[in-house]
Design a protein around this motif. Structure first.
Motif, PDB file in Angstrom:
ATOM      1  N   THR A   9       0.391 -10.340   6.767  1.00 42.02           N
ATOM      2  CA  THR A   9       1.258 -10.492   5.588  1.00 42.02           C
ATOM      3  C   THR A   9       2.577  -9.749   5.827  1.00 42.02           C
ATOM      4  O   THR A   9       2.662  -8.879   6.709  1.00 42.02           O
ATOM      5  CB  THR A   9       0.593  -9.863   4.343  1.00 42.02           C
ATOM      6  OG1 THR A   9       0.353  -8.470   4.622  1.00 42.02           O
ATOM      7  CG2 THR A   9      -0.712 -10.536   3.986  1.00 42.02           C
ATOM      8  N   GLY A  10       3.556 -10.057   4.996  1.00 42.67           N
ATOM      9  CA  GLY A  10       4.832  -9.350   5.059  1.00 42.67           C
ATOM     10  C   GLY A  10       4.671  -7.875   4.735  1.00 42.67           C
ATOM     11  O   GLY A  10       5.303  -7.014   5.359  1.00 42.67           O
ATOM     12  N   ALA A  71      -4.293  -4.721   4.389  1.00 42.87           N
ATOM     13  CA  ALA A  71      -3.063  -5.343   3.863  1.00 42.87           C
ATOM     14  C   ALA A  71      -3.106  -6.846   4.112  1.00 42.87           C
ATOM     15  O   ALA A  71      -2.069  -7.483   4.298  1.00 42.87           O
ATOM     16  CB  ALA A  71      -1.840  -4.715   4.521  1.00 42.87           C
ATOM     17  N   THR A  72      -4.306  -7.405   4.138  1.00 48.26           N
ATOM     18  CA  THR A  72      -4.435  -8.846   4.371  1.00 48.26           C
ATOM     19  C   THR A  72      -4.046  -9.615   3.111  1.00 48.26           C
ATOM     20  O   THR A  72      -3.863  -9.043   2.037  1.00 48.26           O
ATOM     21  CB  THR A  72      -5.877  -9.218   4.796  1.00 48.26           C
ATOM     22  OG1 THR A  72      -6.779  -8.765   3.780  1.00 48.26           O
ATOM     23  CG2 THR A  72      -6.241  -8.585   6.117  1.00 48.26           C
ATOM     24  N   HIS A  73      -3.968 -10.918   3.256  1.00 45.15           N
ATOM     25  CA  HIS A  73      -3.572 -11.790   2.149  1.00 45.15           C
ATOM     26  C   HIS A  73      -4.609 -11.709   1.022  1.00 45.15           C
ATOM     27  O   HIS A  73      -5.811 -11.584   1.298  1.00 45.15           O
ATOM     28  CB  HIS A  73      -3.481 -13.220   2.701  1.00 45.15           C
ATOM     29  CG  HIS A  73      -2.836 -14.179   1.773  1.00 45.15           C
ATOM     30  ND1 HIS A  73      -3.550 -14.892   0.844  1.00 45.15           N
ATOM     31  CD2 HIS A  73      -1.543 -14.536   1.612  1.00 45.15           C
ATOM     32  CE1 HIS A  73      -2.719 -15.661   0.166  1.00 45.15           C
ATOM     33  NE2 HIS A  73      -1.492 -15.463   0.616  1.00 45.15           N
ATOM     34  N   LEU A  97      -3.957  -2.767   0.194  1.00 42.58           N
ATOM     35  CA  LEU A  97      -2.571  -3.005  -0.229  1.00 42.58           C
ATOM     36  C   LEU A  97      -2.505  -4.446  -0.699  1.00 42.58           C
ATOM     37  O   LEU A  97      -2.661  -5.374   0.100  1.00 42.58           O
ATOM     38  CB  LEU A  97      -1.614  -2.767   0.947  1.00 42.58           C
ATOM     39  CG  LEU A  97      -0.150  -3.182   0.731  1.00 42.58           C
ATOM     40  CD1 LEU A  97       0.458  -2.503  -0.481  1.00 42.58           C
ATOM     41  CD2 LEU A  97       0.674  -2.855   1.977  1.00 42.58           C
ATOM     42  N   ARG A  98      -2.329  -4.623  -2.000  1.00 43.86           N
ATOM     43  CA  ARG A  98      -2.355  -5.960  -2.588  1.00 43.86           C
ATOM     44  C   ARG A  98      -1.133  -6.159  -3.449  1.00 43.86           C
ATOM     45  O   ARG A  98      -0.980  -5.498  -4.471  1.00 43.86           O
ATOM     46  CB  ARG A  98      -3.589  -6.079  -3.492  1.00 43.86           C
ATOM     47  CG  ARG A  98      -4.562  -7.065  -2.988  1.00 43.86           C
ATOM     48  CD  ARG A  98      -5.644  -7.279  -3.988  1.00 43.86           C
ATOM     49  NE  ARG A  98      -6.382  -8.447  -3.537  1.00 43.86           N
ATOM     50  CZ  ARG A  98      -6.997  -9.283  -4.326  1.00 43.86           C
ATOM     51  NH1 ARG A  98      -6.975  -9.095  -5.618  1.00 43.86           N
ATOM     52  NH2 ARG A  98      -7.631 -10.308  -3.836  1.00 43.86           N
ATOM     53  N   ARG A  99      -0.285  -7.078  -3.037  1.00 46.09           N
ATOM     54  CA  ARG A  99       0.894  -7.360  -3.861  1.00 46.09           C
ATOM     55  C   ARG A  99       0.444  -7.933  -5.210  1.00 46.09           C
ATOM     56  O   ARG A  99      -0.592  -8.633  -5.264  1.00 46.09           O
ATOM     57  CB  ARG A  99       1.792  -8.355  -3.146  1.00 46.09           C
ATOM     58  CG  ARG A  99       1.106  -9.660  -2.896  1.00 46.09           C
ATOM     59  CD  ARG A  99       2.006 -10.681  -2.223  1.00 46.09           C
ATOM     60  NE  ARG A  99       1.856 -10.666  -0.788  1.00 46.09           N
ATOM     61  CZ  ARG A  99       1.678 -11.776  -0.055  1.00 46.09           C
ATOM     62  NH1 ARG A  99       1.640 -12.959  -0.618  1.00 46.09           N
ATOM     63  NH2 ARG A  99       1.566 -11.691   1.241  1.00 46.09           N
ATOM     64  N   PRO A 100       1.191  -7.647  -6.268  1.00 41.44           N
ATOM     65  CA  PRO A 100       0.809  -8.217  -7.575  1.00 41.44           C
ATOM     66  C   PRO A 100       0.862  -9.738  -7.542  1.00 41.44           C
ATOM     67  O   PRO A 100       1.647 -10.324  -6.787  1.00 41.44           O
ATOM     68  CB  PRO A 100       1.874  -7.670  -8.536  1.00 41.44           C
ATOM     69  CG  PRO A 100       2.549  -6.557  -7.817  1.00 41.44           C
ATOM     70  CD  PRO A 100       2.393  -6.803  -6.349  1.00 41.44           C
ATOM     71  N   GLY A 196       4.308 -12.184  -4.521  1.00 43.75           N
ATOM     72  CA  GLY A 196       5.324 -11.806  -3.540  1.00 43.75           C
ATOM     73  C   GLY A 196       6.520 -12.748  -3.536  1.00 43.75           C
ATOM     74  O   GLY A 196       6.454 -13.861  -4.050  1.00 43.75           O
ATOM     75  N   PRO A 197       7.607 -12.290  -2.919  1.00 41.68           N
ATOM     76  CA  PRO A 197       8.859 -13.051  -2.971  1.00 41.68           C
ATOM     77  C   PRO A 197       8.974 -14.171  -1.931  1.00 41.68           C
ATOM     78  O   PRO A 197       9.751 -15.102  -2.107  1.00 41.68           O
ATOM     79  CB  PRO A 197       9.921 -11.979  -2.689  1.00 41.68           C
ATOM     80  CG  PRO A 197       9.199 -10.943  -1.871  1.00 41.68           C
ATOM     81  CD  PRO A 197       7.763 -10.978  -2.281  1.00 41.68           C
TER      82      PRO A 197
END
Ligand code: NAP
Length: 239
Positions: A9-10, A71-73, A97-100, A196-197
């Motif tokens: 992931t980014g 930090a995977t998807h 680590l999980r993006r909202p 994510g963006p």
């Protein structure tokens, strides 16, 4: 402190870059090896599955890993479950680590699976833009609808007979997405709640065109694993 970052992931690349420049940390990033030409993080990288939780635990011990950051998807369920189990076995601290996820908008239809996404999308329109990745495409294979399918690498299962394949990867722009949706006369967008963006431009474009959007809900994270949403939160946890 040697840190294993489970990546793809980014955010994982951003974390690897931050740890790479930190004098207190050594970072090893791990990729599944699914994508032919992956965007590589800086620093040491290993590629390929570990062979399940027990072997991942063994790998952590053999490589002197002091902490793991998953930090995977958000949809990579198996590696996250495997990391949770391996961290317990090896007694190594683990953080996710999980993006909202994306904030829901009007016109969004939330579903729990790709097969439900198909049923819902086919009820809502005839020309469907599928952006859920090549894994899980089997749920659409026998459809007779017209699909535009965008993924990074070619699918490994047959696509619907009337599908058009677009090999591409983000980040995308709103203008580019608007042009794509208009050129293909799309009436429904199907996406996972990746958040994510990097892939959010399609949502802006779909809203501007008042299209129906079908969103696949995220699977829940493994229980009892602490969660961070940003790289800074991970760095604070590591400290
Ligand atoms: P998955 O179903 O959770 O994982 C399947 C198997 O692939 C795991 O059991 C593990 O093999 C191996 N694996 C997955 N991620 C790994 C990693 N970072 N390092 C080493 N081995 C890994 O995962 P997936 O959904 O196929 O996704 C694969 C990778 O693509 C992930 O790393 C993820 O971050 C990235 N990605 C996924 C999506 C998505 O929508 N699923 C989207 C963008 C990026 P072993 O059991 O042998 O260890």
């Amino acid at each position: 402190m040697k840190v294993l970052v489970l990546g793809g992931t980014g955010e994982a690349r951003a974390l690897a870059a931050a740890l790479h420049t930190s004098p207190e940390h050594t970072v090893v990033s791990s990729l599944a090896g699914r994508v032919r030409e992956p965007r590589l993080p800086v620093g040491e990288v290993r590629v390929g599955g570990f062979g399940g939780p027990a072997l991942l635990a063994q790998w952590l011990l053999e490589h002197g890993i002091a902490a793991v950051v998953d930090a995977t998807h958000p949809f990579a369920e198996r590696i996250s479950a495997s990391a949770a189990e391996a961290a317990l076995i090896a007694r190594v601290p683990l953080l996710m680590l999980r993006r909202p996820g994306w904030a829901s908008r009007s016109g969004w239809h939330w579903v729990d699976s790709l097969s439900e996404a198909r049923t819902t999308a086919e009820r809502l329109g005839d020309r469907i833009f599928l952006t859920t990745g090549r894994q899980g495409l089997a749920a659409f294979t026998d459809s007779t609808r017209w699909y535009l399918i965008r993924c990074v690498d070619p699918p490994e299962v047959p696509m619907p007979a009337g599908a058009k394949l677009l090999l591409d990867r983000g980040p995308y722009t709103v203008d580019g997405e608007l042009a794509l949706l208009c050129d293909h006369r799309i009436d429904v967008l199907v996406t996972k709640d990746s958040g994510g963006p990097l892939t959010a431009a399609k949502l802006e474009a779909a809203q501007a065109l008042d299209l129906a959007v079908v969103v696949v809900r995220r699977p829940p994270p493994p229980p009892a694993i602490p969660l961070a949403e940003t790289v800074d939160q991970v760095l604070a946890w590591l400290r």
